[in-house]
Design a protein around this motif. Structure first.
Motif, short mmCIF file in Angstrom:
data_model
loop_
_atom_site.label_atom_id
_atom_site.label_comp_id
_atom_site.label_asym_id
_atom_site.label_seq_id
_atom_site.Cartn_x
_atom_site.Cartn_y
_atom_site.Cartn_z
N ASP A 152 57.16 26.95 32.43
CA ASP A 152 56.57 27.23 33.73
C ASP A 152 55.27 28.00 33.52
OD1 ASP A 152 57.15 29.96 33.36
OD2 ASP A 152 58.96 29.89 34.61
N MET A 153 54.61 28.42 34.59
CA MET A 153 53.30 29.04 34.49
C MET A 153 53.34 30.34 33.69
SD MET A 153 50.12 28.72 35.22
CE MET A 153 48.59 29.58 35.61
N LYS A 157 51.57 30.92 29.95
CA LYS A 157 50.52 31.92 29.69
C LYS A 157 50.93 32.84 28.54
CE LYS A 157 48.14 33.68 33.13
NZ LYS A 157 47.77 34.34 34.40
N VAL A 297 53.22 22.34 37.04
CA VAL A 297 52.35 23.43 36.59
C VAL A 297 51.03 22.88 36.09
CG1 VAL A 297 52.10 25.32 34.92
CG2 VAL A 297 54.31 24.92 36.04
N ASN A 301 47.43 23.83 37.62
CA ASN A 301 46.89 24.98 36.88
C ASN A 301 46.25 24.68 35.53
OD1 ASN A 301 48.08 27.22 38.69
ND2 ASN A 301 49.88 25.98 38.17
N LEU A 305 44.76 27.47 32.92
CA LEU A 305 45.41 27.75 31.65
C LEU A 305 44.43 27.63 30.49
CD1 LEU A 305 48.85 26.00 32.24
CD2 LEU A 305 48.46 28.44 31.93
#
Length: 406
Positions: A152-153, A157, A297, A301, A305
């Protein structure tokens, strides 16, 4: 399960006056979940010969694949030695460089080495007695995420933050201590794999999946063009300066372990340093994003990212007192333009056959034994490929085309 004469390999880890009094050896992962070797779980009971106190050491033993076919595919005479060199020689150099720059939290994104060998006869040949013994990350709370689901996000990260550290340290050494880099690091970063003919053979099957999407169909010709360029060019991964650094080169969900605390991701470990080499950091970055991050995601994003990774890379280089003028985002975008199509070609083959391949079967394809040149078989394969896999493949093609990377 058996592992011959491993006790002496653990002598430095165990320390003085300690003796192994019992050991249990079992399979660490299910069949079909580790493609490049055999992983064994070691539970070792150790006794202090003076105090008679006991303790338990948890470790993982990594051996070469049992089947000769896979030994050849994974080039174990090179890759197994390379993994030992990574832990024994390169990691200490990286950490010492960080310490010299007063970095408190030195590289900690991999398991600690407990011992290694190539064989039992003292030669330079890797055989079935070869083993690398590492700390058991599972016991420390790390796990692989489900490859059918991905990151997931927040998890993504965290992985990119650690990846930026892994890339920045050898890059910093190259900039600040070029003699050290050329003498003790660069010789170990040679390419160990070249694009395989099998990738070219699956192009028609991949194209048919892409044609299922109206948004993607117009880009198929472009994909076919860069696919052939990638597989036919022996210099596909030729490094370019100044960004070239140590690249893991096989960074996907099964080669990353993550630790959570109360549902929040707190740390990342990278595993399987068999095919690391000297490449653009873009290779690891995009390989992870394209193969191992959840579709929803990525769609929302992916740009954020990529920028997040670059920001972390720059911040790490500044901590190492490096001049970052040549590493601005505008220059990083040129790296993306140069290398994205190579990762795209690899990922398009990897997603249906590995990421969404069957669980629990050694050496299996997602569709059993098949003739990729048969229209009927390809049609059955395409229909059997999960929608989520097709969606991921189609999105990354659309994205690469929108960026003019293909």
């Amino acid at each position: 399960m058996s592992l011959q004469s491993f006790e002496n390999l653990l002598s430095k880890t165990l320390g003085a006056n300690k003796k192994i009094i019992h050991s249990d050896i079992t399979n660490l992962v299910a069949a079909g979940e580790n493609f490049g070797g055999e992983l064994l779980k070691l539970t070792i009971t150790v006794e202090n010969q003076i105090t008679k106190e006991t303790e338990v050491l948890h470790a993982v033993a990594k051996k070469i694949p049992e089947m000769e076919l896979f030994q050849k595919i994974f080039n174990i005479q090179e890759t197994f030695k390379s993994e030992i060199i990574f832990y024994e020689k390169l990691v200490p150099i990286f950490r010492q460089f960080q310490e010299q720059h007063k970095i408190k939290n030195v590289l900690n994104c991999f398991a600690e080495l407990y011992g290694s060998r190539l064989n039992l006869n003292g030669s330079d040949i890797v055989d079935r007695d070869a083993v690398i013994i590492l700390e058991d990350l599972i016991v420390s709370g790390y796990k692989n995420l489900d490859r059918y689901i991905g990151y997931d996000m927040e998890e993504a990260k965290l992985a990119l933050k650690e990846l930026a550290v892994l890339h920045s340290v050898p890059l910093g050494i190259k900039m600040k201590k070029p003699d050290l880099f050329q003498k003790d690091i660069r010789p170990h970063l040679e390419e160990k794999f070249k694009p395989q003919q099998g990738i070219l053979d699956t192009l028609m099957f991949i194209s048919e999946i892409l044609f299922e999407s109206d948004k993607c169909a117009a880009a198929v010709t472009k994909v076919q063009k860069v696919w052939k360029l990638f597989t036919n060019n022996p210099d596909s991964y030729k490094p370019r300066e100044p960004f070239a650094t140590l690249s893991h080169s096989d960074l996907w969900v099964n080669n990353i372990m993550i630790k959570h605390d109360k549902g929040k991701p707190i740390h990342i470990k990278f595993v399987d340093f068999q095919v690391y080499n000297y490449k653009s950091p873009v290779i690891d970055l995009l390989n992870f994003l394209f193969t191992s991050v959840r579709n929803e995601v990525l769609k929302e994003n992916i740009d954020d990212l990529i920028r997040f990774y670059h920001k972390e890379l720059i911040e790490n280089l500044k901590q190492l007192e490096c001049n970052t003028e040549d590493y601005r985002f505008s220059e990083f975008q040129k790296e993306l333009q140069e290398d994205a199509y190579k990762v795209l070609c690899w990922a398009l083959n990897f997603i249906p056959f590995i990421i969404f391949g069957p669980k629990g079967k050694v050496g299996a394809s997602p569709h059993g034994d098949f003739d990729i040149n048969s229209n009927k078989i390809r049609d059955e394969m395409r229909k059997a490929t999960p929608y989520i896999a097709k969606e991921k493949m189609q999105f990354i093609v659309e994205y690469c085309e929108s960026k003019k990377w293909i």
